[in-house]
Design a protein around this motif. Structure first.
Motif, PDB file in Angstrom:
ATOM      1  N   ASN A 109       0.822  -1.215   0.000  1.00 56.81           N
ATOM      2  CA  ASN A 109       0.000   0.000   0.000  1.00 56.81           C
ATOM      3  C   ASN A 109       0.854   1.263   0.000  1.00 56.81           C
ATOM      4  O   ASN A 109       0.444   2.302  -0.531  1.00 56.81           O
ATOM      5  CB  ASN A 109      -0.929   0.012   1.214  1.00 56.81           C
ATOM      6  CG  ASN A 109      -2.046  -1.004   1.090  1.00 56.81           C
ATOM      7  OD1 ASN A 109      -2.536  -1.259  -0.006  1.00 56.81           O
ATOM      8  ND2 ASN A 109      -2.443  -1.601   2.206  1.00 56.81           N
TER       9      ASN A 109
ATOM     10  N   GLU B 257       0.608   4.297  -2.637  1.00 55.38           N
ATOM     11  CA  GLU B 257       0.474   5.686  -2.179  1.00 55.38           C
ATOM     12  C   GLU B 257       1.520   6.581  -2.830  1.00 55.38           C
ATOM     13  O   GLU B 257       1.233   7.716  -3.222  1.00 55.38           O
ATOM     14  CB  GLU B 257       0.596   5.718  -0.648  1.00 55.38           C
ATOM     15  CG  GLU B 257       0.407   7.089  -0.016  1.00 55.38           C
ATOM     16  CD  GLU B 257       1.693   7.913   0.011  1.00 55.38           C
ATOM     17  OE1 GLU B 257       1.622   9.138  -0.241  1.00 55.38           O
ATOM     18  OE2 GLU B 257       2.760   7.322   0.263  1.00 55.38           O
TER      19      GLU B 257
ATOM     20  N   ASN C 151      -5.817  -0.978 -10.445  1.00 52.05           N
ATOM     21  CA  ASN C 151      -6.201   0.108  -9.547  1.00 52.05           C
ATOM     22  C   ASN C 151      -7.065   1.147 -10.257  1.00 52.05           C
ATOM     23  O   ASN C 151      -7.992   1.703  -9.664  1.00 52.05           O
ATOM     24  CB  ASN C 151      -4.951   0.762  -8.959  1.00 52.05           C
ATOM     25  CG  ASN C 151      -4.397  -0.006  -7.775  1.00 52.05           C
ATOM     26  OD1 ASN C 151      -4.805   0.181  -6.628  1.00 52.05           O
ATOM     27  ND2 ASN C 151      -3.454  -0.900  -8.058  1.00 52.05           N
TER      28      ASN C 151
END
Length: 377
Positions: A275, A279, A309
């Motif tokens: 993650n 980010e 994504n």
């Protein structure tokens, strides 16, 4: 006669340069009185029992005609320069014969000076050291040209590079994508939005391990409109720095300066927290809005993160339901990425018309709307 036997052997050897048929034999017989030793002779191909059968198929006739032509010109090589002018070599030849001809014409020194027109991607599949010229008809006929050489780094991948390129050079608009997942999804969307996009001049080419630049420079030089959809990749190059791989890939395509490394990377989080990488990619995308805008102006579309994504921003519910229906505890993104090709095929089967509309209209997939507007006018 020994002269005829020698000529049969020459004819057979020359034919096999075009198409190396297993156990190929040829017999020459006189059907009328000979006026000289090489005139008015009829070639016959022999079957397994050495019995004659007519070379009546158009393909066989053409290959034998090319064989006789090159054999005759090979004998004249020392006395004159051979220049070949050939129009639509592929006519009446099935796939294997076209590929066989491609190997021969792009490897045999006798065809050094060859001018050829063709509509066949198979005929040019073995091209190297050639001058490609694409003709267009607008108010008047114009041509765009490019001297194509297989890059040294791709000699071992020549087959893949050339086959993809050979298909794309006949299109008017080409969308370059990362791999098969993008192509499967985009073709599913286009089935609803412009099913016949290829017949209107559109084409989707997956680079799949080949540098985008190798296709981009050839296609743009030939006057083909090129769109690019690629991931916002990052690559860690130092302990606390990473290269903006995706952004700089796009920058190089349009001759713009590369952006410096992203600093202050947390090495522990980078190694252990996926993650955190996502980010950082989103941070890069938001940090350079002018760059992203400039790329779009040149029809280069960078994902905010990557395909999965991007999709999850648009159809999270559909993706999560797909994962649950296959007894997976993963979310839609992780499920798709666990077996990208297989799961993308499954998603393409279950996606609704409403889901298709959402993807098509979303800014993350703007490239599809542009492809349709340019090719399906």
């Amino acid at each position: 006669m020994s002269t005829i036997k020698a000529f049969e052997k020459e004819l057979k050897d020359e034919y096999k340069k075009f198409k190396d048929d297993k156990n190929f034999k040829v017999s020459i017989q006189s059907e009328i009185e000979l006026s000289n030793i090489h005139s008015k002779l009829t070639p016959y191909i022999l079957d397994e029992k050495n019995e004659n059968y007519p070379t009546s198929g158009d393909g066989r006739k053409k290959i034998l005609a090319y064989t006789l032509l090159t054999l005759e010109n090979r004998r004249l090589e020392e006395r004159k320069i051979n220049i070949f002018l050939i129009e639509e070599l592929e006519n009446h030849l099935h796939r294997s014969m076209q590929i066989a001809l491609s190997y021969q014409i792009f490897s045999d020194e006798i065809f050094k000076y060859l001018f050829m027109t063709t509509h066949s991607s198979l005929i040019v599949s073995q091209m190297d050291e050639v001058n490609l010229i694409k003709l267009f008809k607008d108010d008047k006929v114009i041509g765009k040209s490019f001297v194509y050489r297989v890059p040294e780094d791709y000699k071992t991948l020549k087959q893949k590079l050339n086959q993809n390129l050979a298909e794309a050079i006949y299109a008017d608009v080409v969308l370059l994508v990362e791999g098969p997942s993008e192509k499967i999804l985009f073709e599913r969307i286009l089935k609803d939005k412009c099913e016949r996009y290829e017949s209107f001049g559109g084409y989707i080419l997956e680079v799949d391990g080949i540098n985008f630049n190798e296709y981009y420079r050839v296609l743009t030089a030939l006057g083909i409109k090129v769109l690019v959809k690629t991931d916002n990749d990052l690559k860690k190059v130092k302990k606390t720095e990473c290269n903006l791989l995706g952004v700089n890939r796009c920058q190089r395509l349009i001759g713009r300066k590369e952006i410096i490394n992203l600093k202050d990377i947390d090495p522990i989080k980078w190694e252990n927290d996926s993650n955190y990488i996502i980010e950082r990619k989103k941070f890069v995308f938001s940090k350079y809005p002018k760059t992203i805008k400039k790329l779009k102006e040149n029809n280069i579309y960078l994902s905010r993160v990557d395909l999965e994504n991007d999709l999850y921003e648009v159809i999270p519910g559909i993706m999560d339901r797909l994962a649950r229906s296959n007894n997976s505890s993963k979310n839609g993104i992780d499920y798709l990425q666990s077996a990208k090709l297989i799961n993308m095929i499954e998603l393409s089967k279950v996606i609704s018309k409403n889901g298709i509309d959402k993807i098509y209209k979303h800014e993350r997939f703007e490239c599809l709307g542009v492809l349709v507007s340019l090719s399906c006018r």
